[in-house]
Design a protein around this motif. Structure first.
Motif, PDB file in Angstrom:
ATOM      1  N   ILE A  89       0.861  -1.180   0.000  1.00 38.15           N
ATOM      2  CA  ILE A  89       0.000   0.000   0.000  1.00 38.15           C
ATOM      3  C   ILE A  89       0.897   1.229   0.000  1.00 38.15           C
ATOM      4  N   TRP A  90       0.635   2.142  -0.931  1.00 40.83           N
ATOM      5  CA  TRP A  90       1.462   3.334  -1.102  1.00 40.83           C
ATOM      6  C   TRP A  90       0.625   4.585  -0.878  1.00 40.83           C
ATOM      7  N   LEU A  91       1.216   5.542  -0.211  1.00 37.25           N
ATOM      8  CA  LEU A  91       0.627   6.860  -0.012  1.00 37.25           C
ATOM      9  C   LEU A  91       1.559   7.860  -0.687  1.00 37.25           C
ATOM     10  N   ARG A  92       1.196   9.127  -0.689  1.00 36.85           N
ATOM     11  CA  ARG A  92       2.062  10.156  -1.273  1.00 36.85           C
ATOM     12  C   ARG A  92       2.325  11.249  -0.250  1.00 36.85           C
ATOM     13  N   GLY A  93       3.558  11.705  -0.239  1.00 38.61           N
ATOM     14  CA  GLY A  93       3.933  12.818   0.617  1.00 38.61           C
ATOM     15  C   GLY A  93       3.576  14.137  -0.046  1.00 38.61           C
ATOM     16  N   GLN A  94       3.911  15.231   0.621  1.00 39.05           N
ATOM     17  CA  GLN A  94       3.594  16.559   0.098  1.00 39.05           C
ATOM     18  C   GLN A  94       4.262  16.833  -1.245  1.00 39.05           C
ATOM     19  N   ASN A  95       5.444  16.242  -1.464  1.00 35.78           N
ATOM     20  CA  ASN A  95       6.133  16.470  -2.736  1.00 35.78           C
ATOM     21  C   ASN A  95       5.727  15.457  -3.801  1.00 35.78           C
ATOM     22  N   GLY A  96       4.720  14.632  -3.503  1.00 38.35           N
ATOM     23  CA  GLY A  96       4.198  13.681  -4.471  1.00 38.35           C
ATOM     24  C   GLY A  96       4.927  12.355  -4.526  1.00 38.35           C
ATOM     25  N   GLN A  97       5.937  12.174  -3.682  1.00 41.07           N
ATOM     26  CA  GLN A  97       6.714  10.940  -3.719  1.00 41.07           C
ATOM     27  C   GLN A  97       6.011   9.828  -2.939  1.00 41.07           C
ATOM     28  N   LEU A  98       6.269   8.598  -3.363  1.00 36.67           N
ATOM     29  CA  LEU A  98       5.603   7.433  -2.791  1.00 36.67           C
ATOM     30  C   LEU A  98       6.208   7.003  -1.473  1.00 36.67           C
ATOM     31  N   GLU A  99       5.333   6.766  -0.500  1.00 38.01           N
ATOM     32  CA  GLU A  99       5.757   6.247   0.800  1.00 38.01           C
ATOM     33  C   GLU A  99       4.981   4.971   1.081  1.00 38.01           C
ATOM     34  N   VAL A 100       5.703   3.937   1.530  1.00 33.14           N
ATOM     35  CA  VAL A 100       5.078   2.654   1.796  1.00 33.14           C
ATOM     36  C   VAL A 100       4.400   2.695   3.171  1.00 33.14           C
ATOM     37  N   GLU A 101       3.167   2.247   3.205  1.00 33.53           N
ATOM     38  CA  GLU A 101       2.424   2.243   4.464  1.00 33.53           C
ATOM     39  C   GLU A 101       3.118   1.347   5.490  1.00 33.53           C
ATOM     40  N   GLY A 102       3.176   1.806   6.726  1.00 34.55           N
ATOM     41  CA  GLY A 102       3.716   1.011   7.810  1.00 34.55           C
ATOM     42  C   GLY A 102       5.197   1.193   8.074  1.00 34.55           C
ATOM     43  N   ALA A 103       5.875   2.003   7.283  1.00 32.49           N
ATOM     44  CA  ALA A 103       7.303   2.243   7.519  1.00 32.49           C
ATOM     45  C   ALA A 103       7.491   3.008   8.825  1.00 32.49           C
ATOM     46  N   LEU A 104       8.671   2.851   9.428  1.00 31.49           N
ATOM     47  CA  LEU A 104       8.977   3.564  10.669  1.00 31.49           C
ATOM     48  C   LEU A 104       9.098   5.065  10.450  1.00 31.49           C
ATOM     49  N   ALA A 105       9.578   5.450   9.283  1.00 34.86           N
ATOM     50  CA  ALA A 105       9.731   6.867   8.946  1.00 34.86           C
ATOM     51  C   ALA A 105       9.667   7.040   7.436  1.00 34.86           C
ATOM     52  N   HIS A 106       9.252   8.237   7.037  1.00 32.03           N
ATOM     53  CA  HIS A 106       9.273   8.648   5.624  1.00 32.03           C
ATOM     54  C   HIS A 106      10.024   9.969   5.577  1.00 32.03           C
ATOM     55  N   LEU A 107      11.104   9.992   4.826  1.00 27.46           N
ATOM     56  CA  LEU A 107      11.920  11.191   4.681  1.00 27.46           C
ATOM     57  C   LEU A 107      11.855  11.631   3.231  1.00 27.46           C
ATOM     58  N   HIS A 108      11.179  12.735   2.974  1.00 24.06           N
ATOM     59  CA  HIS A 108      11.005  13.237   1.614  1.00 24.06           C
ATOM     60  C   HIS A 108      12.011  14.350   1.356  1.00 24.06           C
ATOM     61  N   GLY A 109      12.574  14.357   0.155  1.00 25.66           N
ATOM     62  CA  GLY A 109      13.508  15.421  -0.149  1.00 25.66           C
ATOM     63  C   GLY A 109      13.891  15.472  -1.608  1.00 25.66           C
ATOM     64  N   SER A 110      14.821  16.389  -1.876  1.00 25.97           N
ATOM     65  CA  SER A 110      15.314  16.613  -3.226  1.00 25.97           C
ATOM     66  C   SER A 110      16.829  16.548  -3.244  1.00 25.97           C
ATOM     67  N   ASP A 128      12.599  17.885   3.078  1.00 18.23           N
ATOM     68  CA  ASP A 128      11.592  18.925   3.260  1.00 18.23           C
ATOM     69  C   ASP A 128      10.334  18.414   3.959  1.00 18.23           C
ATOM     70  N   GLU A 129      10.279  17.101   4.194  1.00 16.80           N
ATOM     71  CA  GLU A 129       9.153  16.524   4.936  1.00 16.80           C
ATOM     72  C   GLU A 129       9.668  15.287   5.666  1.00 16.80           C
ATOM     73  N   ILE A 130       9.496  15.274   6.974  1.00 15.87           N
ATOM     74  CA  ILE A 130       9.959  14.163   7.807  1.00 15.87           C
ATOM     75  C   ILE A 130       8.784  13.661   8.621  1.00 15.87           C
ATOM     76  N   LYS A 131       8.470  12.369   8.456  1.00 16.17           N
ATOM     77  CA  LYS A 131       7.374  11.753   9.208  1.00 16.17           C
ATOM     78  C   LYS A 131       7.932  10.577   9.993  1.00 16.17           C
ATOM     79  N   ASN A 132       7.871  10.651  11.314  1.00 20.46           N
ATOM     80  CA  ASN A 132       8.234   9.524  12.175  1.00 20.46           C
ATOM     81  C   ASN A 132       6.952   8.872  12.643  1.00 20.46           C
ATOM     82  N   HIS A 133       6.939   7.556  12.625  1.00 19.63           N
ATOM     83  CA  HIS A 133       5.729   6.833  12.996  1.00 19.63           C
ATOM     84  C   HIS A 133       5.969   6.031  14.269  1.00 19.63           C
ATOM     85  N   SER A 134       5.776   4.753  14.225  1.00 25.26           N
ATOM     86  CA  SER A 134       5.830   3.910  15.420  1.00 25.26           C
ATOM     87  C   SER A 134       7.107   4.094  16.228  1.00 25.26           C
ATOM     88  N   GLN A 135       6.943   4.267  17.512  1.00 24.92           N
ATOM     89  CA  GLN A 135       8.077   4.363  18.427  1.00 24.92           C
ATOM     90  C   GLN A 135       8.365   3.029  19.104  1.00 24.92           C
TER      91      GLN A 135
END
Length: 151
Positions: A89-110, A128-135
């Protein structure tokens, strides 16, 4: 280098040059301000021309329950590069890049700079976008040529 335990990441890029993803362990923080990471990728990797054209990416830091994703994007299964995206399952970050559901973190950049060193490209990526999930979920590691859990 096989004796260096490392976190496992799937790097994804999507844009005018197409969509692609690879499993990586050579992902290193460079600086907090501005938030920057470094990626080291073999020059022969199919993702190189796509990254150079798209310039944007997402670093998906995998949990120990996501070994199948790591195996798919490492080319350890019979899936084509495009089919690899169909099994998760894939979602999209603010910059349109694909992030896999359930990952510990999503780091978006250029990509801000790249350099060729020996057999590899070294990319510097401004985040430019950092998402931390499960601790609590343990990380997926790669050590002595096999996947391990940090648990």
């Amino acid at each position: 280098m096989a004796s260096n335990a490392a976190g496992v990441h799937v790097i994804t890029t999507d844009g005018a040059a197409g969509r692609y993803g690879i499993t990586m362990t050579a992902v290193t923080p460079v600086t907090d301000e501005p938030p920057t990471v470094m990626l080291c990728i073999n020059r022969e990797s199919a993702i190189i021309p796509i990254l150079l054209a798209n310039r944007s990416l997402c670093i998906n830091t995998l949990s120990d329950g996501q070994q199948d994703i790591a195996e798919h994007f490492a080319g350890l299964t019979d899936l084509s590069p495009e089919e690899r995206f169909e099994y998760h399952i894939w979602l999209r970050g603010q910059n349109g890049q694909l992030e896999v559901e359930g990952a510990l973190a999503h780091l978006h950049g250029s990509i801000t700079a790249q350099q060729e060193i020996g057999t590899h490209y070294v990319f510097f990526v401004a985040l430019d976008e950092i998402k931390n999930h499960s601790q609590t979920d343990p990380a997926l590691l790669y050590f002595r040529r096999s996947f391990k859990s940090l648990a």
